[in-house]
Design a protein around this motif. Structure first.
Motif: not given
Length: 147
Positions: A46-47, A50, A54
């Protein structure tokens, strides 16, 4: 060669899911030797993923490279995209994963497999490659379309 690169959240798909998806994707290309079809699953944390600025933990991005064949008609492009949606729906839409895809088409003349230029579609050599499911050297005339 169609090469599918599937970028997805960590743990979005099990090993069984990946195998089933790869088999479904390969089935779309029944006219090609199976070994032409490659599918790469790339987990993205997830990091590192994007969408719209987001973090995304529910998004799958599919990038397809077509070289062995190209679509010459708009209607075939639409049929292909619908077939992909049908085949992948159990793994994407039915799991509430957002997704998108695109297809790049590279000229056939800029492609090689194990140092060999692939034979032309429907040639004697391509039929042999399909039967043997591997690339092998072929005589000059065997790489031209049969007929």
């Amino acid at each position: 060669m169609p090469l599918w690169k599937i970028y997805h959240p960590v743990d979005a798909f099990s090993a069984q899911d990946k195998r089933a998806m790869a088999e479904r994707i390969t089935s779309i290309y029944a006219q090609l030797p199976k070994f032409y079809v490659g599918v790469v699953f790339q987990e993205v944390s997830t990091d590192n993923f994007y969408i719209g600025g987001e973090p995304a933990d529910d998004f799958v991005r599919i990038w397809v490279d077509h070289i062995a064949r190209q679509f010459s008609e708009e209607s075939m492009k639409g049929k292909f995209l619908k077939a992909v949606s049908r085949l992948l729906s159990p793994y994407l839409g039915e799991r509430d994963l957002r997704w998108e895809m695109h297809v790049d088409e590279t000229p056939f003349s800029l492609w090689s497999i194990e140092g060999l230029r692939p034979p032309l579609p429907d040639s004697v050599a391509e039929v042999r490659w399909k039967t043997d499911n591997r690339a092998t050297a072929y005589a000059e005339g065997e790489g031209a379309p049969a007929g």
